[in-house]
Design an enzyme around this catalytic site. Structure first.
Site, short mmCIF file in Angstrom:
data_model
loop_
_atom_site.label_atom_id
_atom_site.label_comp_id
_atom_site.label_asym_id
_atom_site.label_seq_id
_atom_site.Cartn_x
_atom_site.Cartn_y
_atom_site.Cartn_z
N GLU A 137 -52.29 2.07 -21.65
CA GLU A 137 -52.46 2.73 -22.95
C GLU A 137 -53.90 2.60 -23.45
O GLU A 137 -54.38 3.46 -24.16
CB GLU A 137 -51.50 2.13 -23.98
CG GLU A 137 -50.10 2.70 -23.88
CD GLU A 137 -50.04 4.21 -23.88
OE1 GLU A 137 -50.65 4.84 -24.76
OE2 GLU A 137 -49.38 4.78 -23.00
N GLU A 179 -52.95 11.98 -21.70
CA GLU A 179 -52.32 11.84 -20.38
C GLU A 179 -53.38 11.88 -19.27
O GLU A 179 -53.24 11.19 -18.26
CB GLU A 179 -51.26 12.91 -20.15
CG GLU A 179 -50.09 12.90 -21.14
CD GLU A 179 -49.36 11.57 -21.29
OE1 GLU A 179 -49.32 10.80 -20.30
OE2 GLU A 179 -48.85 11.29 -22.39
ZN ZN Z 1 -49.62 6.94 -23.08
#
Ligand code: ZN
Length: 522
Positions: free
Chosen positions: A317, A288
């Protein structure tokens, strides 16, 4: 303590993308007029993001349906600003103006967003927003009770809305699932993804089998146990900061499903969860933080505009998984840090060497839960979801069939079968949020990250920087090539500009085979 935003005004930021425009010209130009409306829309959007954050972290259980009404009203207000005849007129006028690159990108995003919203009747949009904010609670309860049937009717409604909305936006002959995929990652439709996932299936499923049959046993039992939560919190904070998450522009809270959200580049929020598996929270925090650092790195002149966030879900991502796996699970990363861990957890890690720890956090173990998957199995979890989404959207699969099909696919690709729905089809929040087409970006992100890593290893002493604790040098390179641009450029364009090549999944397959081939001697 509250911080007065004015106190932060002394900061100087290098603004290489930012165009300094004459203020007067800005206010009277067509673009300047459009910007005023967009600012209003942005304010509604910011409020919605903040409520969403609150729902997931602090809001009391009974708040749900009441807050959902506020969310419905705010969403309607947002839609009404973005689709007003004035905004539509200004967008048309902008096409005839000579605009800067930045303004062009904002107009492009605004036009897409307007078209996306304008095709949905306002009552439907509002009803859908209320449904979605309610459905995440229904899903959470169903997961807790391991009761898919309690969620199935809601899921059915969400899918039917999603298909309806996609059909409003579909171009002549365009498949509905392709419309959905396009909102997360441009340039990756089913044709392209079938090829990508086909390659992963062909290469990684047999490679995983080889790894599992290698006979190599990696100990990891010491990662589980009585790891005190306060210590884990302290570690989470330390690691987030160590990899570059700036706590003067960000906060961290606890939620069931870790996530990152951003109000703008000076207010970025990440969450984590704590369990008795210390590695679960630890790598989720680094993950995160990777998302968060991306959002914090967007240039000041872009934040709070429609191009002020990460380029795409896949690119997001790529940054979180880069940080989690390529940085965080790299043996060199732990050279300056591991001793601190041993001091924090002397009973659990005192006798465990750094090498043992690094092997343990890279252990391959086909499991049921995507967010806890090792790097090698990870994209196979995504493959399952991709194939099921295609069936749900393109083949009208009955949602009642989902739990069994889910289990069958897990057995086929990963060799494991969930005994409960909570461990199977109910594990992810995405479908409850209406996010169909989102999952592929997790696998694409990993593949983007591997391609960036290959390029970085050629251009810098990557492992040397990790060993000396200089993560900032790595973050800086990502910042210069990716973060600062926000959505100014598309993800494939950014990747190509950085690495000199178009997207090539072979980097990902090579990276995995090399790393796990070494670890498992196969
Ligand atoms: Zn993620």
């Amino acid at each position: 303590m509250e911080i007065n935003p004015a106190a932060q005004n002394g900061e100087i930021n290098p603004m290489t993308n930012c165009e300094q425009k004459n203020q007067k010209h800005k206010e009277t130009s067509v673009f300047g007029k459009l910007e005023k409306h967009l600012e209003q829309a942005m304010a509604y959007q910011t409020a919605l993001i903040l409520i969403e954050w609150d729902n997931e972290t602090l809001a009391p259980e009974q708040a749900g349906p009441y807050t959902a009404r506020v969310q419905g009203t705010l969403s309607a207000a947002y839609q009404s600003v973005m689709t007003s005849s004035e905004v539509q007129k200004l967008l048309r006028q902008c096409e005839a103006e000579s605009l800067s690159e930045q303004e062009c990108a904002i107009v492009r995003e605004a036009k897409e967003e307007m078209e996306r919203l304008a095709c949905i009747p306002p009552e439907e949009y509002r009803a859908y927003q209320e449904l979605v904010s309610e459905s995440t609670r229904i899903w959470a309860k169903a997961r807790e009770d391991d009761d898919f049937d309690a969620f199935a009717p809601t899921l059915e409604k969400i899918i039917s809305y999603q298909k309806k909305f996609a059909s409003y936006r579909a171009k002549e002959g365009q498949k509905l699932y392709d419309v959905m995929l396009d909102s997360y990652e441009k340039g990756f439709d089913m044709e392209k993804l079938n090829e990508f996932f086909g390659k992963l299936k062909e290469e990684l499923v047999p490679f995983l089998k080889k790894v599992m049959d290698s006979g190599v046993e990696i100990r990891d039992e010491f990662l589980t146990g009585a790891y005190p939560e306060e210590k884990q919190q302290e570690l989470a904070h330390f690691l987030a900061e160590y990899v570059g998450f700036d706590f003067t522009k960000g906060v961290m809270a606890v939620s069931a499903h870790p996530f990152t959200t951003s109000l703008h580049n000076h207010d970025v929020r990440i969450t984590t969860h704590y369990s008795d598996h210390v590695d679960s929270s630890l790598f989720s925090v680094i993950h995160e933080a990777g998302h968060g650092i991306y959002e914090m790195g967007v240039e000041d002149c872009l934040t709070q505009t429609l191009i002020g966030q990460g380029a795409s879900m896949g690119m997001h991502e790529s940054q979180s998984r880069f940080m989690e796996n390529i940085v965080g699970r790299n043996g060199a990363f732990w050279v300056p840090v591991y001793q601190k861990l041993q001091e924090m957890f002397p009973d659990q890690l005192g006798d465990i060497s750094r090498e043992q720890f690094v092997e343990a956090v890279n252990k391959v173990q086909p499991g049921l839960i995507r967010t806890e998957a090792d790097e090698l199995c990870y994209s196979l979890h995504v493959l399952v979801r991709y194939e099921l989404e295609k069936k749900l959207i393109e083949e009208d699969l009955d949602v009642k069939e989902l739990p069994k099909l889910w289990a069958d696919y897990y057995e086929k690709y990963l060799g494991v079968r969930p005994a409960t729905d909570a461990q199977g089809v109910l594990q992810d929040i995405h479908w409850a949020q209406g996010s169909f087409g989102y999952f592929p970006s997790y696998a694409l992100g990993s593949a983007f990250a591997a391609q960036m890593y290959a390029w970085m290893r050629e251009h810098m002493d990557f492992e040397g920087l990790l060993r000396s604790g200089d993560i900032q040098a790595i973050v800086k390179v990502l910042g210069e090539h990716i973060h600062k641009y926000g959505k100014l450029k598309e993800s494939r364009e950014l990747l190509k500009a950085m690495t000199g090549e178009d997207f090539d999944p072979d980097y990902y397959i090579r990276y995995l085979k090399e790393k796990y081939g070494t670890l498992y001697h196969v």
